[in-house]
Design a protein around this motif. Structure first.
Motif, short mmCIF file in Angstrom:
data_model
loop_
_atom_site.label_atom_id
_atom_site.label_comp_id
_atom_site.label_asym_id
_atom_site.label_seq_id
_atom_site.Cartn_x
_atom_site.Cartn_y
_atom_site.Cartn_z
N ARG B 117 -5.60 26.54 109.14
CA ARG B 117 -4.38 27.29 109.41
C ARG B 117 -3.40 27.19 108.25
N TYR B 118 -3.42 26.04 107.57
CA TYR B 118 -2.52 25.85 106.44
C TYR B 118 -2.83 26.87 105.36
N ALA B 121 -2.63 30.93 106.87
CA ALA B 121 -1.55 31.29 107.77
C ALA B 121 -1.31 32.80 107.79
N ASP B 122 -1.38 33.42 106.64
CA ASP B 122 -1.08 34.85 106.58
C ASP B 122 -2.03 35.65 107.45
N VAL B 123 -3.28 35.39 107.21
CA VAL B 123 -4.26 36.25 107.85
C VAL B 123 -4.37 35.97 109.35
N THR B 124 -3.99 34.77 109.76
CA THR B 124 -4.15 34.44 111.17
C THR B 124 -2.85 34.52 111.96
N ALA B 125 -1.81 34.98 111.30
CA ALA B 125 -0.51 35.00 111.97
C ALA B 125 -0.57 35.70 113.32
N ALA B 126 -1.28 36.81 113.37
CA ALA B 126 -1.30 37.59 114.61
C ALA B 126 -2.02 36.85 115.74
N THR B 128 -2.57 33.51 116.04
CA THR B 128 -2.07 32.19 116.42
C THR B 128 -0.65 32.26 116.92
#
Ligand SMILES: [Ca+2]
Ligand SMILES: [Ca+2]
Lengths: 450, 163, 450
Positions: B117-118, B121-126, B128
């Motif tokens: 996640r560190y 973060a950008d790609v998984t923002a939606a 998480t």
């Protein structure tokens, strides 16, 4: 900074409009979540796979049925089904199912509406009914559900405007998944009670990963209309396996119709995806419907859930390859291997059920008082339901491969016993007991969400 | 009946031994490699060789070394984890008392989950969004079951081509 | 000690003795490879699992049978088997199989030797025969194989001293795996030819990973004795599935014995582990027998193959957890789920086959000239073989879960058709064709070993 937003629990979507618990129209939600909305609308697209997907057959719209495409008739594809369901509305019209966008019109215009009067209950799974239920119940969901069930279909359908929509799966404020269908709340509660879990409240007690399956389990399930209130009911008290469900119906004596060939009361199985899936290795491993049917897809800088719900075989790379490092052709071949095996047994089981029905028919013609008929019909009812359970399940065995074959094996065995009950001096003319299911529903393991 | 203080004494002796052997191994088996970022250093222990080899074959060998995934991304946490893992793994290695095959422990898996996640973060923002604690679910049931949307549930091979 | 371990890591084996292509005694090999040898000797240990492993039943040694333990009698466990195999030597003595250490004495002292005269062929899979074949053929393996096959068992058994030994699987110089059994060389060649691969030479063309399965496939296979030369033959020309093998036997008309109840010629299936395994997802994924039954284990600082060949359920962590991140209880539960389902269908299929045999028996007693008997017996032969195929396969379905259920489904269907052929005015009295198998053997994918 995006990391900060995340830690604060904010999501990266800009809220353009305010959504409330009565905002039905997905286009309004789409202003806040354009990526998901655009994908959602793609469920109109039609492509065939070996056993699934769907194909657009053009048709000339008429006054009584304005649809300009339909999907293929399963009755024309396999004409034996007309005899298999002889006497039931399904022999009038039964088609390969297609994308969510069509669910409402396909229900309104199926010829099954013409040959039989359907209740409002039908709508539960073919429209965005959440707000309609709330309104009909003056804010009380359960009450509204009960009222809509009892309306004639033609009256109930006026309360809805959309196929399944955002609000049916999402909380408008937090966007968390939620279950909005009373029948599922009650069904899963009964199931859990049977497993020793008291007072189960799905929207309180389910994990996020479970919700990624449960939102689909609201509709992709076996059901019947209980009593004169036509209450939508999921027959899960004894478990989710085909034989547990059959045992449930044997206990309560429910019949869907009288089979025209066998002359006995029989049951129709309908889309038990949730039930069958739960017997499979994916459920056991904590995989959810959404993992395969709504896999993440990269849109610009972000991954979002692919709201174009469809056959994973049309999208193998996103649906399977993150978990399975094999190439697309290989993964498709694995699915086909499973499906081809299931299809072979399904065909044998349908033949067996038909052969028994015909033998019963001939015996009844010869002597309507033949004391063996009752036992033979009992076995036929079982053989029919068990074969239909796999036929009606829409993955052609993939969701639980060994289990699908087991259920078909049981069906073949019941067809055999039916013949034994009917013919032969050597065998007893009473129906033997249904074999006990080898195990209850497979609960995902503790570390299931990995 | 043994007097209680004997048990205590025994415990202290064992602890002393444990620390002693651990420290010895830590030194001899280049346990200090836990303090560097060189992946080859981890493979100093032959029991880590297979993991090293499967990392080399993974998509991340070009972009992330062992410590990027197996230590927290804040300084204090990083050295605490290194010290704790370094000590216990050295100890285990010496006594030979560790599972075969080696399996990641829950707290260390949480570390890797955070690491994903560190960096992403950008790609998984939606997906998480809404999780207050990174890697933790929203409901109490989630807490009990593990992590919601655990990255490695799907991305089974990013760090190691085979398990 | 850590210093020693680092050194050990450098040179794993010290060659103490020279091994040649005639060194049979595993104790000699053990001087070079003490870790493997010590593990190999542990195959004497006996522990039961739900459906496998074995249990040591103490017995009083007698002059004619000096064994002081045997494993449980499968005939006592399931007395139906006496009728299932009525008329064949198996009803005399049939036990749960146990570790490799026992293979020779269990064969010598089974009561199946007392009630029937067996050929030297039997030895192929119960002893270290490689050197014995070479000697009998004056250096020509194929020639020696042919000669030993034709000897009476009592004569042939004097040529051997050990159960399967190092030399049967390993090249003494390089320690590479190799196939030493002519019947496998010929069987796999025929199989590959059927798949379009000409001139397949297993020791030249197989990959290392394939050899980790093929060395086991030398013995854990279905077989028959062809012709008066009693040549050991694996019936794989048409493929490895149960129905392909049945089709092979239907074409060549081979019978193992005449069933005492049905009165028809029937077939005995025997340990088709290799065949069944090849239909499963593990084979398809490039996993080998040795991966689960001889997993790598840590011995000091070294990883060695666990030569204590046994049930993986006695060793789940090494056998399964290298690939699957679930805990031991969960993995065991998954195996049991599969096995329980298979067991349920197996029981139904055996019942069905017996019921048909009895019905045929009664019909034949009533009228030996009944023209329906032939077709009914044809169906019985199929039902019997297909049920026996899964019964004889020793993983109770685990090796290929859906396939095992499919084969049992086919068996149940044949039992049903047998009744139809026998009874009823409505149905034709000739045997219908065997349904075509849904697909050929599953070849592991290109990227099979990942
Ligand atoms: Ca479809
Ligand atoms: Ca055994």
């Amino acid at each position: 900074n995006i990391m900060e937003r995340q830690r604060e629990g904010l999501d990266p979507f800009y809220r353009v409009v305010a959504l409330t618990d009565t905002t039905v129209d997905p286009a309004v939600w789409g202003q806040n979540f354009p990526l998901q909305y655009d994908l959602y609308r793609r469920t109109v697209d039609m492509t065939r796979t070996r056993y699934g997907g769907s194909e657009a057959l053009p048709r000339r719209p008429t006054g009584e049925d304005p649809r300009d495409t339909v999907s293929v008739s399963r009755l024309d594809e396999d004409p034996r089904l007309r005899e298999f369901w002889a006497g039931y509305a399904f022999v009038e019209d039964f088609r390969e199912e297609r994308g969510h966008a069509y669910m409402l019109s396909d229900q309104v215009f199926t010829r099954r509406q013409v040959v039989a009067q359907q209740p409002g209950t039908c709508l539960n799974c073919h429209a965005s009914t959440y707000v309609a239920y709330l309104r009909a119940g003056n804010g009380d969901l359960m009450e509204g559900f009960a009222r809509v069930n009892q309306m004639p279909y033609q009256e109930a359908v006026r309360l809805v405007d959309h196929p399944v929509a955002c609000i049916d799966c999402h909380d408008p404020e937090t966007m968390r998944l939620r279950v909005t269908r009373p029948a599922f709340m009650e069904g899963i509660r009964a199931l859990k009670a049977g497993q020793g879990v008291e007072d189960y409240d799905v929207n309180r007690d389910a994990t996020r990963q479970e919700m990624r399956t449960y939102v689909c389990g609201q509709c992709h399930v076996e059901y019947y209309f209980a009593g004169t209130e036509k209450r939508l009911t999921y027959p899960w008290d004894r478990g989710l396996t085909a034989d547990s469900i059959l045992a449930y119906y044997e206990a309560n004596g429910h019949n869907d119709w009288t089979h025209q060939v066998s002359g006995g009361g029989v049951l129709k199985a309908q889309h038990p995806e949730f039930e069958m899936f739960n017997q499979g290795i994916h459920a056991r491993s904590g995989v959810a419907c959404a993992d395969c049917h709504m896999p993440y897809i990269r849109q610009g800088a972000m991954k979002v859930s692919d709201h174009w719900v469809r056959s994973p075989l049309l999208n193998v790379s996103n649906a399977c390859q993150t978990c399975h490092p094999w190439d697309e052709a290989e993964l498709t071949a694995r699915v086909h291997t499973i499906q081809d095996r299931t299809y072979q047994l399904r065909n044998l089981a349908i033949d067996a059920s038909l052969a028994l029905a015909r033998a019963i028919n001939a015996a009844a013609q010869a002597d309507a008082g033949n004391p063996r008929l009752e036992a033979a019909r009992r076995h036929h009812r079982r053989a029919q339901f068990l074969a239909d359970f796999v036929e009606a399940e829409n993955s052609m065995g993939f969701h639980a491969d060994q289990e699908a074959a087991r259920v078909l094996g049981l069906s073949l065995n019941e067809a055999r016993l039916g013949h034994l009950a009917l013919f032969g001096d050597l065998v007893q003319a009473t129906a033997s007991a249904l074999p006990a299911p080898p195990q209850a529903v497979t609960p995902p393991p503790r570390n299931g969400t990995r | 009946m043994r007097p209680p203080h004997l048990g205590l004494l025994l415990f202290c002796v064992l602890l002393g031994l444990a620390v002693g052997t651990g420290v010895f191994t830590f030194g001899y088996a280049k346990g200090a490699s836990y303090l560097t970022n060189d992946p080859a250093a981890c493979a100093n222990c032959h029991v880590m060789e297979a993991h090293f080899a499967s990392w080399v074959k993974s998509s991340h060998s070009a972009v992330a070394v062992c410590n990027d995934c197996h230590t927290p991304h804040d300084l204090v946490g990083k050295y605490l984890t290194k010290a704790s893992n370094g000590f216990w793994h050295s100890f285990a290695f010496t006594t030979g008392d560790f599972p075969d095959p080696i399996r990641i422990k829950d707290h260390n898996r949480a570390v890797t989950e955070e690491a994903c996640r560190y960096c992403h973060a950008d790609v998984t923002a939606a997906i998480t969004a809404g999780s207050h604690l990174v890697g933790t679910g929203e409901t109490s049931a989630d807490e009990a079951e593990g992590w919601a949307v655990a990255c490695t549930r799907c991305h089974r091979t990013v760090g190691h081509w085979v398990r």
